[in-house]
Scaffold this motif. Structure first.
Motif, PDB file in Angstrom:
ATOM      1  N   TYR A 218       0.797  -1.160  -0.143  1.00  0.00           N
ATOM      2  CA  TYR A 218       0.124  -0.363   0.357  1.00  0.00           C
ATOM      3  C   TYR A 218       1.190   1.283  -0.182  1.00  0.00           C
ATOM      4  N   ILE A 219       2.284   1.129   0.522  1.00  0.00           N
ATOM      5  CA  ILE A 219       2.946   2.520   0.901  1.00  0.00           C
ATOM      6  C   ILE A 219       3.329   2.522  -0.394  1.00  0.00           C
ATOM      7  N   LEU A 220       3.611   1.633  -1.706  1.00  0.00           N
ATOM      8  CA  LEU A 220       4.261   1.783  -2.809  1.00  0.00           C
ATOM      9  C   LEU A 220       3.219   2.306  -3.710  1.00  0.00           C
ATOM     10  N   GLN A 221       1.556   2.029  -3.413  1.00  0.00           N
ATOM     11  CA  GLN A 221       0.874   1.711  -4.651  1.00  0.00           C
ATOM     12  C   GLN A 221       0.929   3.632  -3.532  1.00  0.00           C
ATOM     13  N   ASN A 222       0.716   4.238  -2.977  1.00  0.00           N
ATOM     14  CA  ASN A 222       1.193   5.681  -2.818  1.00  0.00           C
ATOM     15  C   ASN A 222       1.976   6.366  -3.297  1.00  0.00           C
ATOM     16  N   PHE A 223       2.667   6.096  -3.261  1.00  0.00           N
ATOM     17  CA  PHE A 223       4.201   6.423  -3.560  1.00  0.00           C
ATOM     18  C   PHE A 223       4.609   6.736  -5.042  1.00  0.00           C
ATOM     19  N   TYR A 224       3.926   5.675  -6.015  1.00  0.00           N
ATOM     20  CA  TYR A 224       3.011   5.732  -7.787  1.00  0.00           C
ATOM     21  C   TYR A 224       2.660   7.010  -7.704  1.00  0.00           C
ATOM     22  N   GLN A 225       1.398   7.414  -6.654  1.00  0.00           N
ATOM     23  CA  GLN A 225       1.123   8.295  -7.574  1.00  0.00           C
ATOM     24  C   GLN A 225       1.332   8.889  -6.789  1.00  0.00           C
ATOM     25  N   THR A 226       1.899  10.072  -6.067  1.00  0.00           N
ATOM     26  CA  THR A 226       2.604  10.727  -5.758  1.00  0.00           C
ATOM     27  C   THR A 226       3.392  11.925  -6.824  1.00  0.00           C
ATOM     28  N   LEU A 227       3.565  10.596  -7.742  1.00  0.00           N
ATOM     29  CA  LEU A 227       5.217  10.976  -9.202  1.00  0.00           C
ATOM     30  C   LEU A 227       4.359  11.561  -9.825  1.00  0.00           C
ATOM     31  N   GLY A 228       3.113  12.074 -10.164  1.00  0.00           N
ATOM     32  CA  GLY A 228       2.222  12.994 -10.694  1.00  0.00           C
ATOM     33  C   GLY A 228       0.786  12.849 -10.614  1.00  0.00           C
ATOM     34  N   ARG A 229       0.840  12.902  -9.670  1.00  0.00           N
ATOM     35  CA  ARG A 229      -0.466  13.092  -8.985  1.00  0.00           C
ATOM     36  C   ARG A 229      -1.296  12.591  -9.943  1.00  0.00           C
ATOM     37  N   PHE A 230      -1.270  11.538  -9.945  1.00  0.00           N
ATOM     38  CA  PHE A 230      -2.250  10.296 -10.457  1.00  0.00           C
ATOM     39  C   PHE A 230      -3.115   9.603 -10.504  1.00  0.00           C
ATOM     40  N   TYR A 231      -3.790   9.332 -10.131  1.00  0.00           N
ATOM     41  CA  TYR A 231      -5.744   8.986  -9.756  1.00  0.00           C
ATOM     42  C   TYR A 231      -5.454   7.354 -10.464  1.00  0.00           C
ATOM     43  N   LYS A 232      -6.506   6.887  -9.933  1.00  0.00           N
ATOM     44  CA  LYS A 232      -6.721   5.136  -9.520  1.00  0.00           C
ATOM     45  C   LYS A 232      -7.744   5.298 -11.330  1.00  0.00           C
ATOM     46  N   THR A 233      -8.061   4.181 -11.979  1.00  0.00           N
ATOM     47  CA  THR A 233      -8.639   3.584 -13.118  1.00  0.00           C
ATOM     48  C   THR A 233      -9.045   2.465 -13.188  1.00  0.00           C
ATOM     49  N   ASN A 234     -10.036   2.123 -13.568  1.00  0.00           N
ATOM     50  CA  ASN A 234     -11.091   0.671 -14.071  1.00  0.00           C
ATOM     51  C   ASN A 234     -10.457   0.422 -15.124  1.00  0.00           C
ATOM     52  N   LYS A 235      -9.318   0.750 -16.031  1.00  0.00           N
ATOM     53  CA  LYS A 235      -9.343   0.858 -16.868  1.00  0.00           C
ATOM     54  C   LYS A 235      -8.056   0.071 -17.439  1.00  0.00           C
ATOM     55  N   LEU A 236      -7.553  -0.201 -16.333  1.00  0.00           N
ATOM     56  CA  LEU A 236      -6.290  -1.523 -16.139  1.00  0.00           C
ATOM     57  C   LEU A 236      -7.104  -2.717 -14.840  1.00  0.00           C
ATOM     58  N   PRO A 237      -5.796  -3.789 -15.220  1.00  0.00           N
ATOM     59  CA  PRO A 237      -5.781  -4.742 -14.614  1.00  0.00           C
ATOM     60  C   PRO A 237      -5.696  -4.064 -13.082  1.00  0.00           C
ATOM     61  N   CYS A 238      -6.052  -5.129 -12.339  1.00  0.00           N
ATOM     62  CA  CYS A 238      -6.653  -5.255 -10.866  1.00  0.00           C
ATOM     63  C   CYS A 238      -5.018  -5.201 -10.297  1.00  0.00           C
ATOM     64  N   LYS A 239      -4.636  -6.118 -10.871  1.00  0.00           N
ATOM     65  CA  LYS A 239      -2.818  -6.182 -10.598  1.00  0.00           C
ATOM     66  C   LYS A 239      -2.051  -4.795 -10.629  1.00  0.00           C
ATOM     67  N   SER A 240      -2.318  -3.156 -11.257  1.00  0.00           N
ATOM     68  CA  SER A 240      -1.333  -2.883 -11.338  1.00  0.00           C
ATOM     69  C   SER A 240      -1.784  -1.264 -10.653  1.00  0.00           C
ATOM     70  N   MET A 241      -1.356  -0.896 -10.085  1.00  0.00           N
ATOM     71  CA  MET A 241      -0.023  -0.277  -9.395  1.00  0.00           C
ATOM     72  C   MET A 241      -0.944   1.305  -9.338  1.00  0.00           C
ATOM     73  N   PHE A 242      -1.964   1.377 -10.969  1.00  0.00           N
ATOM     74  CA  PHE A 242      -3.116   2.677 -11.042  1.00  0.00           C
ATOM     75  C   PHE A 242      -4.032   2.027 -10.838  1.00  0.00           C
ATOM     76  N   SER A 243      -4.743   0.912 -10.827  1.00  0.00           N
ATOM     77  CA  SER A 243      -5.605   0.487 -10.670  1.00  0.00           C
ATOM     78  C   SER A 243      -6.686   0.571  -9.654  1.00  0.00           C
ATOM     79  N   VAL A 244      -8.314   1.024 -10.122  1.00  0.00           N
ATOM     80  CA  VAL A 244      -9.107   1.724  -8.584  1.00  0.00           C
ATOM     81  C   VAL A 244      -8.989   0.167  -7.679  1.00  0.00           C
ATOM     82  N   CYS A 245      -8.885  -1.019  -8.453  1.00  0.00           N
ATOM     83  CA  CYS A 245      -9.154  -2.275  -7.301  1.00  0.00           C
ATOM     84  C   CYS A 245      -8.464  -2.025  -5.854  1.00  0.00           C
ATOM     85  N   ASN A 246      -8.824  -2.899  -4.642  1.00  0.00           N
ATOM     86  CA  ASN A 246      -7.779  -2.371  -3.577  1.00  0.00           C
ATOM     87  C   ASN A 246      -7.683  -3.594  -3.240  1.00  0.00           C
ATOM     88  N   LYS A 247      -6.549  -3.590  -3.511  1.00  0.00           N
ATOM     89  CA  LYS A 247      -5.895  -5.040  -3.344  1.00  0.00           C
ATOM     90  C   LYS A 247      -4.109  -4.925  -2.782  1.00  0.00           C
TER      91      LYS A 247
END
Length: 300
Positions: A218-247
């Motif tokens: 979960y730390i890494l998921q947030n870390f990657y988001q801070t590299l561009g003020r990224f939001y999560k999407t349902n257009k990527l598989p659940c395994k992706s760091m930018f997926s909206v899935c709560n995994k």
């Protein structure tokens, strides 16, 4: 509005005057020109001298040589074509094009990224396990993405990115802008859509029963988001760091890396809103269909 007009003009000039192979990135001190009217708007206090070498006429337009130092050091790169599927994913994580149903709010979203080296400070409160996980991820990214420069510092005063942990009732917080009732949270500061400071807080007073591997993910998921003020999407598989899935077992996928590389490429539309991003892409693709070569310039 002037900045947008200037950008489009530089695009037109780059199409007209470029004679360099498309797959080459060039650092140059090339001569740059603006149309007379645009030059007057951009540099209202500068005297225009019509002497040899200071201007030229091209297709009935008078072009004035730009001698401002800010324009001398630039990177010239070709337009980077991406398929529509990739671009729609990118627009969702950057602009929330699909995940934000409020169109008015969506139009206010801008592309944000670091345009300076990231200097990370690990607070002493942060468990060494999490330090190691972030260090490995950040180092790998910095090696794979040329314009994303990440290093680590020993003092908080030298940092523009702090990662700290809350593990007791009287913690040291590095910013009051984070609600410390959350599990893992961050606060990003930017100016003109250029990120210049970030704090990432890990609150282990919550979910103490979780093993370290879950916290780290979960730390890494947030870390990657801070590299561009990224939001999560349902257009990527659940395994992706930018997926909206709560995994809690997500991976940094090849697609995630491709998205980050694109974000930090010298391509077009940096720091723009969604409407501008789409308009310039459409105009550029129309130019390419006509057989034109398109290059863009960025300061370095």
């Amino acid at each position: 509005m002037k900045q947008k007009t200037l950008f489009i003009l530089v695009l037109i000039l780059s199409i007209s005057f470029s004679s360099v192979a498309q797959n080459t990135e060039i650092k140059s001190h090339r001569r740059s020109y603006l149309k007379l009217a645009e030059y007057k708007n951009k540099f209202p206090d500068k005297k225009i001298v019509f002497t040899k070498g200071k201007y030229q006429v091209y297709k009935n337009d008078t072009l004035i040589l730009i001698e401002d130092k800010a324009y001398l050091n630039r990177v010239s790169v070709p337009y980077e074509e991406k398929d529509s599927t990739f671009l729609e994913i990118y627009k969702d994580i950057v602009y929330r094009k699909y995940s934000n149903k409020e169109s008015a709010s969506r139009q206010k979203e801008y592309m944000r990224l670091w345009n300076r080296p990231i200097k990370i400070y690990f607070a002493s409160s942060l468990d060494s396990y999490y330090k190691d996980v972030v260090f490995k991820a950040a180092t790998s990214l910095s090696e794979k993405i040329d314009s994303l420069n990440i290093s680590f510092v020993k003092e908080a005063k030298d940092a523009n990115y702090v990662i700290y942990q809350i593990k007791d009732e009287n913690p040291i917080q590095y910013t009051s802008k984070i609600n410390n009732n959350n599990y893992i949270d961050y606060y990003i500061s930017w100016n003109r859509n250029r990120i210049y400071d970030t704090a990432l807080e890990v609150n282990l007073l919550k979910y103490k029963q979780f093993p370290k591997e879950i916290h780290a993910n979960y730390i890494l998921q947030n870390f990657y988001q801070t590299l561009g003020r990224f939001y999560k999407t349902n257009k990527l598989p659940c395994k992706s760091m930018f997926s909206v899935c709560n995994k809690s077992n997500k991976q940094f996928t090849e697609k995630d890396l491709e998205l980050l590389k694109y974000h930090y490429s010298y391509g077009i539309c940096k720091f723009t809103d969604l409407k501008t991003f789409e308009e310039i892409h459409n105009k550029t693709k129309a130019k390419l269909k006509k057989g034109n070569r398109v290059r863009f310039y960025h300061q370095y």
